[in-house]
Design a protein around this motif. Sequence first.
Motif, PDB file in Angstrom:
ATOM      1  N   ASP A 105       0.825  -1.219   0.000  1.00  0.00           N
ATOM      2  CA  ASP A 105       0.000   0.000   0.000  1.00  0.00           C
ATOM      3  C   ASP A 105       0.856   1.266   0.000  1.00  0.00           C
ATOM      4  O   ASP A 105       0.532   2.241  -0.695  1.00  0.00           O
ATOM      5  CB  ASP A 105      -0.923   0.000   1.225  1.00  0.00           C
ATOM      6  N   THR A 106       1.937   1.255   0.763  1.00  0.00           N
ATOM      7  CA  THR A 106       2.792   2.448   0.836  1.00  0.00           C
ATOM      8  C   THR A 106       3.452   2.728  -0.504  1.00  0.00           C
ATOM      9  O   THR A 106       3.522   3.884  -0.951  1.00  0.00           O
ATOM     10  CB  THR A 106       3.864   2.280   1.916  1.00  0.00           C
ATOM     11  N   LEU A 107       3.936   1.677  -1.148  1.00  0.00           N
ATOM     12  CA  LEU A 107       4.576   1.862  -2.456  1.00  0.00           C
ATOM     13  C   LEU A 107       3.554   2.287  -3.504  1.00  0.00           C
ATOM     14  O   LEU A 107       3.846   3.118  -4.371  1.00  0.00           O
ATOM     15  CB  LEU A 107       5.292   0.575  -2.869  1.00  0.00           C
ATOM     16  N   LYS A 108       2.336   1.741  -3.416  1.00  0.00           N
ATOM     17  CA  LYS A 108       1.276   2.172  -4.346  1.00  0.00           C
ATOM     18  C   LYS A 108       0.919   3.640  -4.115  1.00  0.00           C
ATOM     19  O   LYS A 108       0.698   4.387  -5.071  1.00  0.00           O
ATOM     20  CB  LYS A 108       0.032   1.293  -4.173  1.00  0.00           C
ATOM     21  N   ASP A 109       0.853   4.045  -2.846  1.00  0.00           N
ATOM     22  CA  ASP A 109       0.549   5.450  -2.553  1.00  0.00           C
ATOM     23  C   ASP A 109       1.631   6.379  -3.100  1.00  0.00           C
ATOM     24  O   ASP A 109       1.335   7.487  -3.569  1.00  0.00           O
ATOM     25  CB  ASP A 109       0.413   5.648  -1.041  1.00  0.00           C
ATOM     26  N   THR A 110       2.870   5.916  -3.054  1.00  0.00           N
ATOM     27  CA  THR A 110       3.972   6.716  -3.602  1.00  0.00           C
ATOM     28  C   THR A 110       3.821   6.857  -5.112  1.00  0.00           C
ATOM     29  O   THR A 110       3.933   7.964  -5.674  1.00  0.00           O
ATOM     30  CB  THR A 110       5.320   6.070  -3.270  1.00  0.00           C
ATOM     31  N   LEU A 111       3.559   5.733  -5.763  1.00  0.00           N
ATOM     32  CA  LEU A 111       3.352   5.770  -7.216  1.00  0.00           C
ATOM     33  C   LEU A 111       2.139   6.625  -7.580  1.00  0.00           C
ATOM     34  O   LEU A 111       2.163   7.391  -8.556  1.00  0.00           O
ATOM     35  CB  LEU A 111       3.158   4.344  -7.738  1.00  0.00           C
ATOM     36  N   LYS A 112       1.080   6.509  -6.796  1.00  0.00           N
ATOM     37  CA  LYS A 112      -0.154   7.260  -7.071  1.00  0.00           C
ATOM     38  C   LYS A 112       0.085   8.765  -6.972  1.00  0.00           C
ATOM     39  O   LYS A 112      -0.372   9.531  -7.839  1.00  0.00           O
ATOM     40  CB  LYS A 112      -1.240   6.824  -6.095  1.00  0.00           C
ATOM     41  N   ALA A 113       0.801   9.198  -5.944  1.00  0.00           N
ATOM     42  CA  ALA A 113       1.073  10.635  -5.773  1.00  0.00           C
ATOM     43  C   ALA A 113       1.952  11.159  -6.901  1.00  0.00           C
ATOM     44  O   ALA A 113       1.721  12.268  -7.428  1.00  0.00           O
ATOM     45  CB  ALA A 113       1.734  10.876  -4.424  1.00  0.00           C
ATOM     46  N   LEU A 114       2.955  10.366  -7.292  1.00  0.00           N
ATOM     47  CA  LEU A 114       3.823  10.781  -8.395  1.00  0.00           C
ATOM     48  C   LEU A 114       3.031  10.854  -9.713  1.00  0.00           C
ATOM     49  O   LEU A 114       3.210  11.769 -10.521  1.00  0.00           O
ATOM     50  CB  LEU A 114       4.996   9.810  -8.535  1.00  0.00           C
ATOM     51  N   ALA A 115       2.156   9.861  -9.922  1.00  0.00           N
ATOM     52  CA  ALA A 115       1.336   9.853 -11.143  1.00  0.00           C
ATOM     53  C   ALA A 115       0.388  11.048 -11.162  1.00  0.00           C
ATOM     54  O   ALA A 115       0.171  11.668 -12.224  1.00  0.00           O
ATOM     55  CB  ALA A 115       0.544   8.550 -11.225  1.00  0.00           C
ATOM     56  N   LEU A 116      -0.175  11.393 -10.011  1.00  0.00           N
ATOM     57  CA  LEU A 116      -1.076  12.541  -9.938  1.00  0.00           C
ATOM     58  C   LEU A 116      -0.354  13.822 -10.325  1.00  0.00           C
ATOM     59  O   LEU A 116      -0.870  14.638 -11.107  1.00  0.00           O
ATOM     60  CB  LEU A 116      -1.642  12.657  -8.519  1.00  0.00           C
ATOM     61  N   GLY A 117       0.857  14.003  -9.796  1.00  0.00           N
ATOM     62  CA  GLY A 117       1.638  15.193 -10.143  1.00  0.00           C
ATOM     63  C   GLY A 117       2.009  15.216 -11.610  1.00  0.00           C
ATOM     64  O   GLY A 117       2.020  16.287 -12.253  1.00  0.00           O
ATOM     65  N   ALA A 118       2.324  14.041 -12.168  1.00  0.00           N
ATOM     66  CA  ALA A 118       2.704  13.969 -13.582  1.00  0.00           C
ATOM     67  C   ALA A 118       1.509  14.265 -14.490  1.00  0.00           C
ATOM     68  O   ALA A 118       1.621  15.022 -15.470  1.00  0.00           O
ATOM     69  CB  ALA A 118       3.275  12.588 -13.894  1.00  0.00           C
ATOM     70  N   LEU A 119       0.338  13.687 -14.180  1.00  0.00           N
ATOM     71  CA  LEU A 119      -0.845  13.887 -15.014  1.00  0.00           C
ATOM     72  C   LEU A 119      -1.319  15.338 -14.963  1.00  0.00           C
ATOM     73  O   LEU A 119      -1.799  15.879 -15.961  1.00  0.00           O
ATOM     74  CB  LEU A 119      -1.964  12.951 -14.553  1.00  0.00           C
ATOM     75  N   ALA A 120      -1.173  15.961 -13.794  1.00  0.00           N
ATOM     76  CA  ALA A 120      -1.596  17.358 -13.676  1.00  0.00           C
ATOM     77  C   ALA A 120      -0.769  18.273 -14.564  1.00  0.00           C
ATOM     78  O   ALA A 120      -1.249  19.338 -14.993  1.00  0.00           O
ATOM     79  CB  ALA A 120      -1.479  17.816 -12.223  1.00  0.00           C
ATOM     80  N   GLY A 121       0.459  17.869 -14.860  1.00  0.00           N
ATOM     81  CA  GLY A 121       1.302  18.687 -15.720  1.00  0.00           C
ATOM     82  C   GLY A 121       1.273  18.272 -17.179  1.00  0.00           C
ATOM     83  O   GLY A 121       1.977  18.854 -18.012  1.00  0.00           O
ATOM     84  N   ASP A 122       0.466  17.259 -17.505  1.00  0.00           N
ATOM     85  CA  ASP A 122       0.398  16.736 -18.869  1.00  0.00           C
ATOM     86  C   ASP A 122      -0.515  17.637 -19.707  1.00  0.00           C
ATOM     87  O   ASP A 122      -1.731  17.711 -19.462  1.00  0.00           O
ATOM     88  CB  ASP A 122      -0.126  15.306 -18.845  1.00  0.00           C
ATOM     89  N   THR A 123       0.043  18.288 -20.699  1.00  0.00           N
ATOM     90  CA  THR A 123      -0.738  19.225 -21.527  1.00  0.00           C
ATOM     91  C   THR A 123      -1.699  18.506 -22.470  1.00  0.00           C
ATOM     92  O   THR A 123      -2.545  19.156 -23.104  1.00  0.00           O
ATOM     93  CB  THR A 123       0.208  20.128 -22.340  1.00  0.00           C
ATOM     94  N   ASP A 124      -1.570  17.180 -22.592  1.00  0.00           N
ATOM     95  CA  ASP A 124      -2.505  16.438 -23.438  1.00  0.00           C
ATOM     96  C   ASP A 124      -3.893  16.384 -22.807  1.00  0.00           C
ATOM     97  O   ASP A 124      -4.889  16.157 -23.509  1.00  0.00           O
ATOM     98  CB  ASP A 124      -2.006  15.010 -23.672  1.00  0.00           C
ATOM     99  N   LEU A 125      -3.952  16.546 -21.491  1.00  0.00           N
ATOM    100  CA  LEU A 125      -5.233  16.501 -20.798  1.00  0.00           C
ATOM    101  C   LEU A 125      -5.849  17.903 -20.764  1.00  0.00           C
ATOM    102  O   LEU A 125      -5.165  18.885 -20.500  1.00  0.00           O
ATOM    103  CB  LEU A 125      -5.049  15.970 -19.375  1.00  0.00           C
ATOM    104  N   ALA A 126      -7.136  17.953 -21.035  1.00  0.00           N
ATOM    105  CA  ALA A 126      -7.834  19.252 -21.104  1.00  0.00           C
ATOM    106  C   ALA A 126      -8.236  19.695 -19.698  1.00  0.00           C
ATOM    107  O   ALA A 126      -9.384  19.516 -19.267  1.00  0.00           O
ATOM    108  CB  ALA A 126      -9.061  19.132 -21.999  1.00  0.00           C
ATOM    109  N   LEU A 127      -7.275  20.261 -18.985  1.00  0.00           N
ATOM    110  CA  LEU A 127      -7.520  20.714 -17.624  1.00  0.00           C
ATOM    111  C   LEU A 127      -7.237  22.204 -17.522  1.00  0.00           C
ATOM    112  O   LEU A 127      -6.358  22.737 -18.217  1.00  0.00           O
ATOM    113  CB  LEU A 127      -6.616  19.962 -16.636  1.00  0.00           C
TER     114      LEU A 127
END
Length: 336
Positions: free
Chosen positions: A217-239
């Motif tokens: 769970d801890t390693l998944k939470d680490t990956l999840k937080a990193l993925a969230l930060g990466a997706l938020a900066g992805d210009t392909d997503l219409a945010l």
Amino acid sequence: MPISTIGDIQQHFLSSRNTSSMKSELNTLVQELTTGQASDLTSHLGVSQSELSSLDRQLQMLARFNQSNTETGQLLSTMQIALDNIEQHRADAGGTLLIISDSSTLSQISDAGRVALSGFEATVQSLNMRSAGRSMFGGADLDSNPLAPPGDMIDALKTTVAGLTDVGDITTAIDTWFDVAGGGFDTIGYQGDAAGFVQRPIDASQNVEIQIRADDDTLKDTLKALALGALAGDTDLALSTQSRQTLQQQAAEDLFSVAAPLASVQGRLGYAEGQVEEASVRNSAQEASFGIARNTLVSADPFETATRLEAVQLQLETHYTLIARLSRLSLTEYLR
């Protein structure tokens, strides 16, 4: 009265045999004096042969445990290196994302997203590291990489959040992908064994269980937080810029929240390392004790051996002297 005679050839053979026998005994005694061990263990030990066999079995078993513990120690050490790398990338990405505020520009958000993506990729690579050609974080599955390539997981996550614009909906979708049983992480991300852990014997009565997998769970939470930060900066997503800012701020909080649990995971691994080290010390002490007992059984008395060696040496010298004198005996010599 019959006279018994020995021919010259027969006498030569007898002399050679005696010489060979004494030389052989001399070499045996020299070896015993040099090595300190009796050469003929069967006659030396007598009824104690079973005790020697038991000691040899114990020593062989301890040698196998020592070899296994060395390999296990190397495995745990490499796993610690992987976790250290993950902690470093977590701290780096968390520090970068923490700078993002309501006034951050899209360019700054994109840069922070790239740092988070790099951390995600490096974390996956660390969890896919191998020790002696075997997977470390895949549970009982030692052959497969425990995690799919980072690009595959990011692409799956992008598909999951595609079309979503609300921050709450996006975080819920990512949580579901990582946390729900049978969700995206279980079906796409994690490829190792999900049921068991690696167990290794460390002595005759104890196994060490390495209870850390990439789906922890801890390693998944680490990956999840990193993925969230990466997706938020992805210009392909219409945010919107505001949504990106909020998501990266959330990712920063999550990365700092996971620091203590991640340290706990390292502590669990350290506990396993301690078990292996303690068992290795016990095994080494037993090995030394059994080795002393074995040496006592098979050792030759140095004083007795030296005495016998001196006696055989004198006997051989006397033998050579007599042979030299006999070789000079003839009628001519007698008549002189």
